[in-house]
Design a protein around this motif. Structure first.
Motif, mmCIF file in Angstrom:
data_model
loop_
_atom_site.group_PDB
_atom_site.id
_atom_site.type_symbol
_atom_site.label_atom_id
_atom_site.label_comp_id
_atom_site.label_asym_id
_atom_site.label_seq_id
_atom_site.Cartn_x
_atom_site.Cartn_y
_atom_site.Cartn_z
ATOM 1 N N UNK A 1 -59.629 4.165 65.960
ATOM 2 C CA UNK A 1 -61.349 4.663 66.038
ATOM 3 C C UNK A 1 -61.808 4.776 64.848
ATOM 4 N N UNK A 2 -62.316 3.760 64.452
ATOM 5 C CA UNK A 2 -62.854 3.623 63.176
ATOM 6 C C UNK A 2 -64.388 3.944 63.346
ATOM 7 N N UNK A 3 -64.795 4.776 62.152
ATOM 8 C CA UNK A 3 -66.142 5.213 62.473
ATOM 9 C C UNK A 3 -67.204 4.390 61.940
ATOM 10 N N UNK A 6 -66.714 3.950 58.126
ATOM 11 C CA UNK A 6 -65.570 3.465 57.484
ATOM 12 C C UNK A 6 -65.598 1.927 57.663
ATOM 13 N N UNK A 7 -66.304 1.493 58.770
ATOM 14 C CA UNK A 7 -66.881 -0.231 58.918
ATOM 15 C C UNK A 7 -67.612 -0.787 57.885
ATOM 16 N N UNK A 9 -68.106 0.699 54.814
ATOM 17 C CA UNK A 9 -67.209 0.875 53.420
ATOM 18 C C UNK A 9 -66.226 -0.351 53.439
ATOM 19 N N UNK A 10 -65.547 -1.024 54.530
ATOM 20 C CA UNK A 10 -64.801 -1.864 54.398
ATOM 21 C C UNK A 10 -65.611 -3.044 54.150
ATOM 22 N N UNK A 11 -66.532 -3.262 54.800
ATOM 23 C CA UNK A 11 -67.646 -4.621 54.806
ATOM 24 C C UNK A 11 -68.071 -4.726 53.271
ATOM 25 N N UNK A 12 -68.376 -3.249 52.663
ATOM 26 C CA UNK A 12 -69.104 -3.346 51.383
ATOM 27 C C UNK A 12 -67.863 -3.791 50.398
#
Length: 190
Positions: A1-3, A6-7, A9-12
């Motif tokens: 369960x990603x918040x 976090x999504x 941050x990973x995309x950036x």
């Protein structure tokens, strides 16, 4: 369960890494390739073939001035007054020529020198030479490039007239206190 944070941050991070990888190529523009100009080294240089066919001339015979292997009269030690000499051949060791010996042919009209002394202390020898030069005598230090610890000779001359130098010996003895020897100048071994 990603918040959701976090999504984002990973995309950036993915977008930044793609920018770091591909943006320099985009902004660099067209690449210029440099090619060095060079010339190949020839394997063998061309030369004139007639040089190989010309005969080589024999060398000319020339008279040399080298000393001959003859016995030489050598004075041993301080026995100059009583005439004690030994004959030494040039075999095995270098002959030491006597300064008072008659010169070889060709040196009959040689010059003369006055040898005032031989010094181990170079400063004393140099001071004596400067004193003599200031009084007008043609003094010199032999050998010219003497080093500390070697023997240095103080000489007056050379002069072609033996009588002129003989007249100077009394003046030099009164000036320096040294009794000089009148010797024949050898230009090959000063």
């Amino acid at each position: 369960m990603a918040t959701q944070f976090q999504n984002r941050l990973v995309g950036t991070l993915i977008l930044v890494s793609l920018g770091v990888i591909f943006l320099p190529d985009v902004f660099d523009g067209e690449k210029a390739h440099y090619q060095e100009s060079y010339q190949a080294i020839p394997l063998r240089e061309d030369f004139d073939e007639t040089l190989l066919q010309t005969p080589i001339e024999a060398p000319e015979d020339v008279d040399t001035f080298l000393p001959q292997d003859e016995p030489v009269s050598v004075t041993i030690g301080d026995d100059v007054d009583n005439g004690h000499t030994d004959d030494v051949t040039a075999e095995g060791r270098m002959p030491v020529a006597d300064d008072n010996a008659l010169p070889k042919t060709g040196y009959a009209d040689s010059a003369w020198i006055i040898r005032l002394g031989t010094f181990r202390n170079i400063d004393n020898a140099k001071n004596l030479v400067t004193t003599l030069r200031s009084k007008g005598y043609p003094a010199q230090l032999m050998p010219r490039n003497v080093k500390e610890g070697e023997l240095a000779r103080v000489e007056i001359g050379p002069d072609v007239s033996k009588d002129n130098l003989a007249a100077m010996t009394a003046d030099l003895e009164s000036l320096t206190g040294l009794k000089g020897q009148l010797l024949r100048f050898n230009p090959l071994n000063p």
